[in-house]
Design a protein around this motif. Structure first.
Motif, PDB file in Angstrom:
ATOM      1  N   UNK A  27       0.911  -1.181   0.002  1.00  0.00           N
ATOM      2  CA  UNK A  27       0.018   0.053  -0.036  1.00  0.00           C
ATOM      3  C   UNK A  27       0.940   1.593  -0.077  1.00  0.00           C
TER       4      UNK A  27
ATOM      5  N   UNK B 207       1.891   4.991  -1.727  1.00  0.00           N
ATOM      6  CA  UNK B 207       1.153   6.168  -2.557  1.00  0.00           C
ATOM      7  C   UNK B 207       1.489   6.139  -3.553  1.00  0.00           C
ATOM      8  N   UNK B 208       0.653   5.401  -4.497  1.00  0.00           N
ATOM      9  CA  UNK B 208       1.354   5.023  -6.109  1.00  0.00           C
ATOM     10  C   UNK B 208       1.612   6.259  -6.756  1.00  0.00           C
ATOM     11  N   UNK B 209       0.631   7.308  -6.620  1.00  0.00           N
ATOM     12  CA  UNK B 209       1.024   8.192  -7.431  1.00  0.00           C
ATOM     13  C   UNK B 209       2.130   9.454  -6.995  1.00  0.00           C
TER      14      UNK B 209
ATOM     15  N   UNK C  12       6.635  11.273   3.518  1.00  0.00           N
ATOM     16  CA  UNK C  12       5.455  11.205   4.344  1.00  0.00           C
ATOM     17  C   UNK C  12       5.684  10.610   5.677  1.00  0.00           C
TER      18      UNK C  12
END
Lengths: 305, 259
Positions: B88, B90-92, B101
């Motif tokens: 999981x 933050x793909x973008x 982050x």
């Protein structure tokens, strides 16, 4: 030459109308970006904010005169914004947060309920008669060449630009803005990164509601304040958010401006009867949903199986 | 010393008992393995220990303090980090941004100077902080050898590197305890070997590791101690060699031999 003047005139009118839509659309899009839910009480938060602004303004206007009344106006706007922000946060805590794990339809219905409650309470407390918010300045139009522009329009454009630039800086640069973006990408992971997601959601509602109150008070100068003022305005701003790409802040700005321009030019150039003006937004909505359902700046999400 | 433990932790979903009275312990400074067949309740136990899910009964203690029912962000701030079975990221966001982050809640404190003075002051402050966070993120990328990918979008990384990036992001929160949920899932033998070395290096930083894993070679090789779950119950605890010879564990994995 006359048609050039006319073009610029409509452009100016369209931009101011669009700016208002954009301010309201930002609230829809920010909440959607984080909670994937449409806050249908947004327009009514705008209405309450406008009433508060009106009351504060009428209260202090008697004390001040002339050039000072514009300061009184801004002060009233500020009070309206703060009140709306608190209202938005409270609504979220009371009506949406307990439903966060329920089916997606539940908070939506809750929002519609809150919308009715707010507009009916307003009618009960303040009556259904519309009230006028007096211009804090002489609103006779100024002329740039032959194009007329009212001080009211200048005020709208100035406030809209300031709000949009500050919001963009806030979301891109500040800690809370970054936390907002992380939360909108993946709530659980954001939590595991130590981000206080509940607080981020509260702040999102506060900002969206304050922007709506700003827009409400700006239009109250022209269209008056009444309990159902938020309904059509809110609905059209929602269309603007979808057209621009719901969830995208720049999209809401673009969608709002575009809708304002289309409404103005639709009536002026295409000869759409003024009474049918409100239908333009919804026709645009249908066209966008058919051609590019994710909106102008929205990203198409692939459903993973 | 026991860093984290659960006492009789139970989680039921309606009539289904996912985790039943599990008392799990993680010793400080060690690598603890949590194994068991699919559906044994391993991830549920993880979710209950990291605040993503609430136990039906029982307690979770971290450094002797009761943290049962604490929210996930609070538990993160106390020094527990985790990764997920299905990645999981933050793909973008870029690789660097993902790790940044993880530094988020460490910023904005003890930075009073210039903060309240002027808008310009706080703007400079933000930029300075941003650069500092960026530098710290780069340190973690170097730890994993991911710095060549720093500016790639996370979704474009090869699978093995995505797993490493998720661990890097978790480490950026400076945990004392790291949960890894199937870190080797989907990795080829070469990637798994390098992951094993990485997990040992993480332990050598003084970070306690708890991992769920189906790759027995990895588990038996790097875990100091192993707990086994089956149908939500803790059926065995011990060193890798003890676990390997435990008839209950063999039965859980292979089924009972017909007599």
């Amino acid at each position: 030459m006359g048609s050039m003047v006319e073009f610029f005139q409509h452009l100016m009118n369209g931009l101011t109308l669009g700016g208002i839509y954009a301010l309201i659309a930002l609230g829809y899009t920010m909440v959607y970006g984080i909670l994937k839910f449409i806050n249908f009480a947004h327009g009514d938060v705008l209405m309450v904010g406008s009433y508060i602004g009106l009351f504060v303004y009428n209260f202090i206007r008697g004390e001040v005169l002339g050039a000072w009344s514009i300061l009184a106006f801004f002060l009233s706007m500020l009070v309206g914004m703060v009140f709306s922000a608190l209202l938005g946060m409270t609504i979220e805590k009371v009506a949406y947060k307990p439903l966060r794990k329920a089916t997606r339809l539940a908070p939506l219905l809750s929002a519609i309920g809150i919308s009715f409650i707010l507009s009916n309470l307003a009618a009960w407390f303040w009556g259904t008669k519309s009230r006028k918010l007096e211009y804090p300045f002489d609103n006779s139009p100024l002329y740039i060449g032959e194009v007329s522009i009212t001080p009211h329009q200048i005020l709208i454009l100035a406030v809209v630009v300031v709000m949009m630039v500050s919001l963009k800086l806030f979301v891109d640069k500040t800690r809370i803005g970054k936390a907002m973006r992380a939360t909108s990408l993946d709530q659980d992971t954001a939590k595991l990164m130590g981000i206080r997601v509940d607080r981020v959601i509260s702040i999102t509602f506060a900002i969206g509601s304050a922007l709506a109150a700003t827009a409400g008070i700006l239009i109250a100068l022209e269209i008056k304040v009444y309990p159902s003022m938020g309904t059509m305005t809110g609905l059209k701003a929602f269309v603007a958010a979808v057209v621009g790409g719901i969830g995208s802040i720049s999209g809401a700005m673009v969608g709002g401006i575009l809708l304002g321009l289309l409404e103005t030019f639709g009536v002026a150039l295409l000869g759409i009867p003024y009474g049918l003006r409100d239908t333009i937004a919804f026709v645009v909505l249908i066209i966008i949903l058919l051609l590019k359902p994710e909106g102008i700046l929205g990203k198409a999400e692939k459903e993973k199986v | 010393m026991i860093l984290l433990e659960t006492k009789a932790l139970t989680r039921t979903y309606g009539g289904v008992v996912a985790v039943s009275k599990v008392s799990f312990q993680a010793q400080e400074g060690l690598i603890t393995g949590l194994i068991g067949p699919n559906g044994a309740g391993k991830t549920t136990l993880f979710n209950n220990m990291t605040g993503l899910d609430l136990p039906t009964a029982g307690k979770v203690y971290f450094k002797g303090k009761d943290i049962t029912g604490h929210s996930a962000h609070k538990i993160c701030r106390m020094g527990i980090a985790r990764t997920f079975q299905n990645i999981r990221l933050f793909k973008e966001l870029t690789v660097t941004e993902n790790v940044m982050v993880g530094r988020h809640f460490k910023t904005g404190r003890n930075v009073n100077h210039g903060r309240t003075l002027t808008a310009v002051g706080s703007y400079l402050q933000m930029n300075r902080e941003h650069q500092q966070v960026h530098a710290e993120a780069m340190r973690w990328l170097e730890f994993f050898g991911l710095e060549p990918f720093a500016n790639e979008l996370a979704k474009n990384l090869p699978y093995g590197h995505q797993r490493e990036l998720e661990i890097a992001r978790a480490l950026a929160t400076e945990p004392t305890l790291l949960f890894l949920d199937e870190p080797a899932a989907g990795m080829n033998p070469h990637e798994t070997a390098s992951l094993m070395a990485t997990i040992r290096r993480i332990r050598d930083l003084g970070i306690t590791v708890v991992l769920i894993e189906h790759d027995m070679k990895l588990v038996m090789n790097i875990c100091d101690t192993i707990s086994v779950l089956n149908y939500g119950e803790n059926i065995a605890n011990g060193t890798p060699s003890e676990i390997r010879g435990n008839p209950l564990v063999i039965e859980a994995y292979l089924g009972k031999e017909e007599e």
